[in-house]
Design a protein around this motif. Sequence first.
Motif, PDB file in Angstrom:
ATOM      1  N   MET A   1      18.648  -1.405  65.768  1.00  0.00           N
ATOM      2  CA  MET A   1      19.220  -0.084  65.322  1.00  0.00           C
ATOM      3  C   MET A   1      19.852   0.726  65.213  1.00  0.00           C
ATOM      4  O   MET A   1      20.169   1.769  64.212  1.00  0.00           O
ATOM      5  N   GLN A   2      21.179   0.462  65.455  1.00  0.00           N
ATOM      6  CA  GLN A   2      22.748   0.151  64.976  1.00  0.00           C
ATOM      7  C   GLN A   2      22.505   0.364  63.684  1.00  0.00           C
ATOM      8  O   GLN A   2      22.947   0.828  62.611  1.00  0.00           O
ATOM      9  N   ASN A   3      21.828  -0.837  62.582  1.00  0.00           N
ATOM     10  CA  ASN A   3      21.556  -1.041  61.285  1.00  0.00           C
ATOM     11  C   ASN A   3      21.178   0.036  60.983  1.00  0.00           C
ATOM     12  O   ASN A   3      21.214   0.642  59.677  1.00  0.00           O
ATOM     13  N   ALA A   4      19.508   0.356  61.454  1.00  0.00           N
ATOM     14  CA  ALA A   4      19.107   1.118  60.971  1.00  0.00           C
ATOM     15  C   ALA A   4      20.169   2.925  60.615  1.00  0.00           C
ATOM     16  O   ALA A   4      19.824   3.705  59.598  1.00  0.00           O
ATOM     17  N   MET A   5      20.731   3.063  61.691  1.00  0.00           N
ATOM     18  CA  MET A   5      21.804   3.630  61.916  1.00  0.00           C
ATOM     19  C   MET A   5      22.792   3.998  60.271  1.00  0.00           C
ATOM     20  O   MET A   5      22.859   4.662  59.677  1.00  0.00           O
ATOM     21  N   LEU A   6      22.876   2.726  60.322  1.00  0.00           N
ATOM     22  CA  LEU A   6      23.749   2.360  59.130  1.00  0.00           C
ATOM     23  C   LEU A   6      23.433   2.775  57.684  1.00  0.00           C
ATOM     24  O   LEU A   6      23.433   2.940  57.178  1.00  0.00           O
ATOM     25  N   VAL A   7      22.496   2.413  58.263  1.00  0.00           N
ATOM     26  CA  VAL A   7      21.361   2.607  56.257  1.00  0.00           C
ATOM     27  C   VAL A   7      21.106   3.529  56.245  1.00  0.00           C
ATOM     28  O   VAL A   7      21.605   3.867  55.442  1.00  0.00           O
ATOM     29  N   GLY A   8      20.906   4.330  57.632  1.00  0.00           N
ATOM     30  CA  GLY A   8      20.407   5.880  56.975  1.00  0.00           C
ATOM     31  C   GLY A   8      21.622   6.747  56.644  1.00  0.00           C
ATOM     32  O   GLY A   8      21.714   7.582  55.479  1.00  0.00           O
ATOM     33  N   VAL A   9      22.831   6.390  57.422  1.00  0.00           N
ATOM     34  CA  VAL A   9      24.379   6.921  56.917  1.00  0.00           C
ATOM     35  C   VAL A   9      24.562   6.517  55.663  1.00  0.00           C
ATOM     36  O   VAL A   9      25.042   7.025  54.824  1.00  0.00           O
ATOM     37  N   SER A  10      23.852   5.588  55.147  1.00  0.00           N
ATOM     38  CA  SER A  10      24.794   4.841  53.346  1.00  0.00           C
ATOM     39  C   SER A  10      23.917   5.720  52.786  1.00  0.00           C
ATOM     40  O   SER A  10      24.011   6.286  51.833  1.00  0.00           O
ATOM     41  N   SER A  11      22.325   6.331  53.216  1.00  0.00           N
ATOM     42  CA  SER A  11      21.805   7.154  52.450  1.00  0.00           C
ATOM     43  C   SER A  11      22.445   7.851  52.009  1.00  0.00           C
ATOM     44  O   SER A  11      22.164   8.449  51.009  1.00  0.00           O
ATOM     45  N   GLN A  12      22.845   8.911  53.333  1.00  0.00           N
ATOM     46  CA  GLN A  12      23.082   9.840  53.644  1.00  0.00           C
ATOM     47  C   GLN A  12      24.398  10.290  53.062  1.00  0.00           C
ATOM     48  O   GLN A  12      24.771  11.098  51.425  1.00  0.00           O
ATOM     49  N   VAL A  13      25.513   9.168  52.910  1.00  0.00           N
ATOM     50  CA  VAL A  13      25.776   9.254  51.551  1.00  0.00           C
ATOM     51  C   VAL A  13      26.029   9.296  49.687  1.00  0.00           C
ATOM     52  O   VAL A  13      26.390  10.404  48.947  1.00  0.00           O
ATOM     53  N   ALA A  14      25.140   8.284  49.415  1.00  0.00           N
ATOM     54  CA  ALA A  14      24.527   8.902  48.296  1.00  0.00           C
ATOM     55  C   ALA A  14      23.855   9.964  47.830  1.00  0.00           C
ATOM     56  O   ALA A  14      24.275  10.687  46.725  1.00  0.00           O
ATOM     57  N   LEU A  15      23.532  10.411  48.743  1.00  0.00           N
ATOM     58  CA  LEU A  15      22.557  11.358  48.563  1.00  0.00           C
ATOM     59  C   LEU A  15      23.396  12.485  48.274  1.00  0.00           C
ATOM     60  O   LEU A  15      23.352  13.787  47.671  1.00  0.00           O
ATOM     61  N   GLN A  16      24.594  12.950  48.933  1.00  0.00           N
ATOM     62  CA  GLN A  16      25.500  13.702  49.683  1.00  0.00           C
ATOM     63  C   GLN A  16      26.343  13.790  47.695  1.00  0.00           C
ATOM     64  O   GLN A  16      26.763  14.647  47.301  1.00  0.00           O
ATOM     65  N   ILE A 228      17.659   9.653  61.888  1.00  0.00           N
ATOM     66  CA  ILE A 228      19.210   9.748  62.384  1.00  0.00           C
ATOM     67  C   ILE A 228      19.238  10.296  63.611  1.00  0.00           C
ATOM     68  O   ILE A 228      19.498   9.642  64.612  1.00  0.00           O
ATOM     69  N   SER A 229      18.376  11.009  63.839  1.00  0.00           N
ATOM     70  CA  SER A 229      18.563  11.566  65.155  1.00  0.00           C
ATOM     71  C   SER A 229      17.493  11.123  65.778  1.00  0.00           C
ATOM     72  O   SER A 229      17.558  11.108  67.818  1.00  0.00           O
ATOM     73  N   ARG A 230      16.568  10.847  65.470  1.00  0.00           N
ATOM     74  CA  ARG A 230      15.238  10.170  66.600  1.00  0.00           C
ATOM     75  C   ARG A 230      15.526   9.134  67.231  1.00  0.00           C
ATOM     76  O   ARG A 230      15.675   8.504  67.975  1.00  0.00           O
ATOM     77  N   LEU A 231      16.335   8.792  66.037  1.00  0.00           N
ATOM     78  CA  LEU A 231      17.207   6.511  66.322  1.00  0.00           C
ATOM     79  C   LEU A 231      18.080   7.427  67.348  1.00  0.00           C
ATOM     80  O   LEU A 231      17.787   6.365  68.382  1.00  0.00           O
ATOM     81  N   ASP A 232      19.273   8.250  67.027  1.00  0.00           N
ATOM     82  CA  ASP A 232      20.468   8.912  68.048  1.00  0.00           C
ATOM     83  C   ASP A 232      19.526   8.567  69.785  1.00  0.00           C
ATOM     84  O   ASP A 232      20.138   8.517  70.780  1.00  0.00           O
TER      85      ASP A 232
END
Length: 246
Positions: A1-16, A228-232
């Motif tokens: 689950m933690q990996n999924a959160m980190l993958v999501g954050v890396s995607s958001q950084v790239a999208l930003q 990310i919200s659903r994972l949290d």
Amino acid sequence: MQNAMLVGVSSQVALQRELEVVANNMANVSTNGFKTRNSRFQEYLMPVASADSFQKSDRRVSYVIDQGTALDLGQGPIEQTGNPLHVAVRGEAFLVVRTPSGDRYTRNGAFETNNQGTLVTSDGYAVQGEGGPIQIGQQETGLSIGPDGTVSTNLGIRGRIRLVTFANPQALTNDGANLYASTTAPTPAGLAGRLESGALERSNVKPVVEMTRLMDVNRTYTMVSGVISRLDELRGTAIRRLSEIA
């Protein structure tokens, strides 16, 4: 689950980062000689975030890495202005201007003359000729700029605008005021670049394409945020249930 959160954050950084690039392109739709930039990303597979001892081995965790931006050197539309001090660059060449930080490079050919008669950009930077700045007397008439950059008046040739190219133009970095900086020395453009007098090259930004990119980025960012919200929420539920069991 933690990996999924980190993958999501890396995607958001790239999208930003992608959003910043698109916004800058849109802001320069009307900037003379502006060149579009496009984001470049790379997939990164985490080499240690897996275990092969399970009955079904883990899948490699895939992150997004920002690889910078690529410069689109496609020719922008040429617009006739009738101003003899305006030049449009055709081909892969760049104009050279002198700034307080040294020589910089641009495709913006909206030139003018200052009080000293020096050919300058709209920001006041001296346009560089093959022999240095080009001077034009206030009493001179019949100004013309040839395809090879030769500047002439009724008194004869006043200089030749310097045109250069780069072995790797993708290494150019933006330096503000629609200028580029380079860590490597340029070479004379030769036949790789020509000038069209009395015209300007407009931005090669395609507004419709950039608007489409903007909508895609916003849609994807919203989707990733939802994941990310659903994972949290799932993690919170798991923690509560584990505490009840304990």
